[in-house]
Design a protein around this motif. Structure first.
Motif, PDB file in Angstrom:
ATOM      1  N   ARG A 258       0.825  -1.215   0.000  1.00 55.17           N
ATOM      2  CA  ARG A 258       0.000   0.000   0.000  1.00 55.17           C
ATOM      3  C   ARG A 258       0.862   1.271   0.000  1.00 55.17           C
ATOM      4  O   ARG A 258       0.478   2.293  -0.552  1.00 55.17           O
ATOM      5  N   LYS A 259       2.052   1.207   0.577  1.00 56.35           N
ATOM      6  CA  LYS A 259       2.935   2.378   0.631  1.00 56.35           C
ATOM      7  C   LYS A 259       3.348   2.832  -0.760  1.00 56.35           C
ATOM      8  O   LYS A 259       3.625   4.006  -0.967  1.00 56.35           O
TER       9      LYS A 259
ATOM     10  N   GLU B 163       0.610   5.106  -1.954  1.00 57.44           N
ATOM     11  CA  GLU B 163       0.598   6.334  -1.173  1.00 57.44           C
ATOM     12  C   GLU B 163       1.735   7.271  -1.559  1.00 57.44           C
ATOM     13  O   GLU B 163       1.615   8.489  -1.440  1.00 57.44           O
TER      14      GLU B 163
END
Length: 161
Positions: free
Chosen positions: A151-152, A155
């Protein structure tokens, strides 16, 4: 390639199914009515050392959940890796990646992956064809595209306005 099916029933086809071509010389042989699923692993001949050294970027989400922009970006990265770090020569059979889903998206008719192919009778949406190519490519290099994500990554991507 053309497929003839004599049937009065509705036939549902899995878009990830592989079409098996039967030549007319095999008369008397029953043609199977089912499609063969793509394997979870793709076996190829060649030097294994080249594949083992390939480190792919983690996806921003599972391949099935990528949006069109993300799919295009990661497909281009994957195609460069498969072509020794160089931009691929779209349409050139010599530079076709071994994992390319040729049945759905013929490499020889491709001019780039940045725009939707014109005049193609594709059975899948453009974004789904890109996801299929990414899925096959990641599996080819030994990664599971449904679990090899972080997920980073998403982001930290720049926001396009």
């Amino acid at each position: 390639m053309s497929v003839r099916i004599k049937c009065e029933e509705v036939l549902l086809v899995d878009p990830k199914a592989e079409v098996v071509d039967f030549d007319e010389e095999n008369t008397g042989v029953d043609v199977p009515t089912e499609f063969i699923e793509f394997p979870d692993t793709i076996e190829v001949s060649g030097e294994v050392e080249e594949k083992e050294d390939v480190i792919l970027d983690k996806l921003p989400r599972p391949v099935s959940a990528l949006n069109c922009r993300q799919a295009r970006s990661y497909l281009v990265k994957l195609l460069r890796i498969s072509n020794g770090g160089q931009n691929p020569q779209y349409g050139n059979p010599a530079s076709k990646p071994p994992f390319w889903p040729d049945f759905y998206w013929p490499w020889e008719r491709l001019t780039d992956v940045h725009t939707k192919p014109r005049g193609m009778e594709e059975p899948l949406l453009y974004s789904e064809m890109m996801k299929l190519a990414i899925e096959r490519g990641y599996k080819y290099y030994g990664y599971d595209p449904e679990t090899y994500w972080d997920r980073k990554v998403e982001e930290s991507e720049p926001i396009c306005i």
